[in-house]
Design an enzyme around this catalytic site. Sequence first.
Site, short mmCIF file in Angstrom:
data_model
loop_
_atom_site.label_atom_id
_atom_site.label_comp_id
_atom_site.label_asym_id
_atom_site.label_seq_id
_atom_site.Cartn_x
_atom_site.Cartn_y
_atom_site.Cartn_z
CB CYS A 79 2.91 -36.63 -44.32
SG CYS A 79 1.66 -36.79 -45.61
CB CYS A 83 -4.24 -33.16 -43.07
SG CYS A 83 -4.09 -34.08 -44.62
CB CYS A 86 -2.07 -34.50 -39.74
SG CYS A 86 -1.17 -36.06 -39.69
CB CYS A 123 -5.63 -50.49 -38.48
SG CYS A 123 -7.26 -51.20 -38.24
CB CYS A 154 -7.39 -52.11 -41.72
SG CYS A 154 -7.94 -50.48 -42.28
CB CYS A 214 -12.12 -48.38 -43.33
SG CYS A 214 -12.00 -47.52 -41.74
NE ARG A 286 -12.21 -48.89 -35.84
CZ ARG A 286 -11.54 -49.31 -36.92
NH1 ARG A 286 -10.83 -48.46 -37.62
NH2 ARG A 286 -11.57 -50.57 -37.28
N1 SAM Z 1 -1.73 -40.46 -44.79
C1 SAM Z 1 -2.89 -41.25 -44.93
C2 SAM Z 1 -4.14 -40.43 -45.15
O1 SAM Z 1 -4.19 -39.28 -44.74
O2 SAM Z 1 -5.09 -40.97 -45.75
C3 SAM Z 1 -3.11 -42.22 -43.79
C4 SAM Z 1 -2.91 -41.77 -42.36
S1 SAM Z 1 -3.96 -40.48 -41.75
C5 SAM Z 1 -3.18 -40.11 -40.24
C6 SAM Z 1 -5.50 -41.28 -41.39
C7 SAM Z 1 -6.62 -40.46 -40.79
O3 SAM Z 1 -6.39 -40.24 -39.41
C8 SAM Z 1 -6.89 -39.06 -41.33
O4 SAM Z 1 -7.59 -39.06 -42.53
C9 SAM Z 1 -7.70 -38.44 -40.22
O5 SAM Z 1 -9.08 -38.65 -40.43
C10 SAM Z 1 -7.23 -39.20 -38.96
N2 SAM Z 1 -6.47 -38.31 -38.09
C11 SAM Z 1 -5.21 -37.88 -38.28
N3 SAM Z 1 -4.83 -37.04 -37.30
C12 SAM Z 1 -5.89 -36.91 -36.46
C13 SAM Z 1 -6.14 -36.17 -35.27
N4 SAM Z 1 -5.20 -35.36 -34.77
N5 SAM Z 1 -7.32 -36.30 -34.67
C14 SAM Z 1 -8.28 -37.11 -35.18
N6 SAM Z 1 -8.11 -37.83 -36.31
C15 SAM Z 1 -6.94 -37.73 -36.95
FE1 SF4 Z 2 -0.20 -36.86 -44.30
FE2 SF4 Z 2 -1.34 -36.66 -41.93
FE3 SF4 Z 2 -2.63 -35.76 -44.06
FE4 SF4 Z 2 -2.27 -38.44 -43.74
S1 SF4 Z 2 -3.47 -37.07 -42.46
S2 SF4 Z 2 -1.95 -37.25 -45.61
S3 SF4 Z 2 -0.29 -38.45 -42.71
S4 SF4 Z 2 -0.69 -34.96 -43.23
#
Ligand code: SAM
Ligand code: SF4
Length: 348
Positions: A79, A83, A86, A123, A154, A214, A286
């Site tokens: 990606c 973030c 992530c 989901c 979802c 959500c 949740r």
């Molecule tokens: N890429 C898309 C996005 O960011 O909207 C969808 C997938 S992203 C992994 C979905 C959500 O998972 C993120 O917005 C975050 O809130 C949660 N998430 C991701 N990594 C996480 C982590 N290490 N611990 C807790 N929540 C996490």
């Molecule tokens: Fe990409 Fe992870 Fe951020 Fe979703 S949360 S946009 S998968 S870096």
Amino acid sequence: MLESADTNSDDTAKCPGLLGGSDDLLEQVRNDWSREEIEKVFMLPFNDLLFKAQTVHRIWFDPNKVQMSTLLSIKTGGCPEDCGYCSQSVKFDTGIGASALMSVKDVLETARQAKEGGASRFCMGAAWRNPKDRDMGAICSMIEGVKSLGMESCMTLGMLTKSQAEKLKSAGLDYYNHNIDTSRRYYKKIISTRTMDDRIETLDKVREAGLNVCCGGIVGMGESREDRIDMLHTFATMPSHPQSVPINMLVRVEGTPLGESNSIDPFDFVRTIAVARITMPKSVVRLSAGREKMNEEFQALCFLAGANSIFIGEQLLTTPNPELSKDKSLFGRLGIEPMSSHECPSEI
Ligand code: SAM
Ligand code: SF4
Ligand code: DTB
């Protein structure tokens, strides 16, 4: 309407469980919460907070039913976003490589197994900044297939255009997940490649397309209580409350900037759940990522505070989740039963 906590803080101390007014006034769903009111609720003595959260919970929900979803990463890694929490960002070395979008057939086979495991909602998450129009055909077939299994669907695919949100709705999607993650102030410390306003815009498009929203966040990223209160205030003052509010406890992933974060005080996590329940009484809250690191007592407190949805199955997107047998044993000990789709409030 609930009286402002400002006007009766002395009474609150004498009358545990109430912020003023009588219990039947708790039935109101409000979008006009002030930040100060939310702070007052957040800072209540723990027992008063939990009593109030459980009181509100019982007005709207069966307190012993929990909605169960299963999560699948349909497109993992690679990606372009940054973030800081992530595992799937190309910017961090977490050992997770980029893979292609899964086939519709494989996704539906996993959905079938999730249904057998007791999930009522499936989901699907993709490590995208946003979906490409050329992927929308396969995404819509996944939604149609999940629906034909009799499950709710979802998706979480990143930012959407108006027409993509409409296509998802036409395919039968029930919920779209898009999190604001934290407060507006702390957001900039966690993500630089897209703004909080970008996310709010996508949430508006999702809502306008008639999809259930959500939207939640992550606790334990080094944010302050002020940030948690601000995040809750943002949810509670949205044009309509998200139908589903996932509260994630950070899963610390080695190689990410937040991989070495300090763990959060469990009571503050429970407080976040309780305030979500009180301020968004009709929403399903949740207890999302992070259960793998919580003991059973911690999870039980979250349910008492009003959490009524979880992910079941041994994997979230890229990180572990408790084994099904452990969850079944916990639910047996707590007398918790699965919430069926028709018991789950939604706008659509
Ligand atoms: N890429 C898309 C996005 O960011 O909207 C969808 C997938 S992203 C992994 C979905 C959500 O998972 C993120 O917005 C975050 O809130 C949660 N998430 C991701 N990594 C996480 C982590 N290490 N611990 C807790 N929540 C996490
Ligand atoms: Fe990409 Fe992870 Fe951020 Fe979703 S949360 S946009 S998968 S870096
Ligand atoms: C949400 O708020 N939490 C889920 C879901 N929405 C997509 C994701 C949790 C991901 C946890 C880290 C991982 O497994 O990669």
